[in-house]
Design a protein around this motif. Structure first.
Motif, PDB file in Angstrom:
ATOM      1  N   HIS A   1      -1.897   8.182   3.705  1.00  0.00           N
ATOM      2  CA  HIS A   1      -2.908   7.360   3.107  1.00  0.00           C
ATOM      3  C   HIS A   1      -4.160   8.101   2.361  1.00  0.00           C
ATOM      4  O   HIS A   1      -4.919   8.368   2.815  1.00  0.00           O
TER       5      HIS A   1
ATOM      6  N   GLU B   1      -1.644   6.945  -3.225  1.00  0.00           N
ATOM      7  CA  GLU B   1      -1.432   5.482  -3.617  1.00  0.00           C
ATOM      8  C   GLU B   1      -0.121   4.902  -4.472  1.00  0.00           C
ATOM      9  O   GLU B   1       0.564   3.914  -3.996  1.00  0.00           O
TER      10      GLU B   1
ATOM     11  N   ASP C   1      -5.738   0.820   4.852  1.00  0.00           N
ATOM     12  CA  ASP C   1      -4.229   1.015   4.272  1.00  0.00           C
ATOM     13  C   ASP C   1      -3.789  -0.314   4.015  1.00  0.00           C
ATOM     14  O   ASP C   1      -2.634  -0.579   4.827  1.00  0.00           O
TER      15      ASP C   1
END
Length: 208
Positions: free
Chosen positions: A43, A48, A169
């Protein structure tokens, strides 16, 4: 959830009509591969968009994999799907609000119990493959939603705990809650469908 619904629609109105059941196996294996890929992708801002795309693909294929059970439920009574979805939504919202209101994070201690419950359910399902017991099937069917409701409590509080400790996250957290929702929805479909079948069977027996 919208992508999962689209995946289910594709199965019911395209694949089921064409008889391409091999697509189901391919979709299941692909969704498993996407899940592993997602879990292995770190992450960070650079990944993303990629992780969101993987999540969207996983959701679509998860809905596709629900196709067979939705197809069988439609054959019994299409209204069961709406009832199961509304019931799952109510359960999910109620348990989520309960987890949010508990500021002491007491549900985090459920992890060991819930994992034991999952292990027991898995063993019961595996055993029932060889014995075909109605009692074991019903025990697994009715205990499953209780375990998954526990996971809603646990996962919600775990997400809050992680967020407070700096873990932002949200994509992984979204996946966790999505899987909880789908698990409850699937089991409610089975329970409501079974009840409706039993009701129709009893009505036919009384008729004759």
């Amino acid at each position: 959830m919208c992508l999962a619904a689209i995946g289910s629609y594709v199965y019911i109105y395209l694949v089921a009509l064409l008889g391409l059941l091999i697509c189901l196996a391919v979709a299941t294996l692909t969704s498993l591969g996407l899940f592993i890929w997602f879990a292995m992708t770190p992450h960070n801002p650079e990944t993303e968009r990629k992780r969101l795309a993987i999540l969207e693909g996983f959701a679509l294929l998860t809905g596709f994999s629900l196709g067979p059970i939705l197809d069988s439920v439609i054959a019994v009574d299409p209204n069961i799907i709406v009832t199961a979805f509304v019931g799952t939504s109510v359960i999910f919202i109620c348990f989520t609000l309960s987890a949010l209101c508990d500021t002491h994070r007491s549900h985090l201690f459920l992890h060991g119990t819930l994992m034991s419950g999952c292990s027991i359910l898995f063993l019961v399902s595996l055993t029932n493959v060889f014995f075909g017991s109605t009692l074991l099937f019903e025990a697994n069917t009715y205990l499953g939603p209780l375990v998954m409701c526990g996971f809603v409590l646990f996962d919600t509080q775990l997400i809050i705990e992680k967020a407070e400790n700096g873990d932002k996250d949200y994509i992984w957290h979204c996946l966790t809650l999505f899987l909880d929702f789908i698990s409850i929805f699937r089991r409610l479909l089975i329970i409501l469908s079974k009840k409706e079948k039993d009701k129709k069977t009893d009505w036919k027996n009384k008729k004759y």
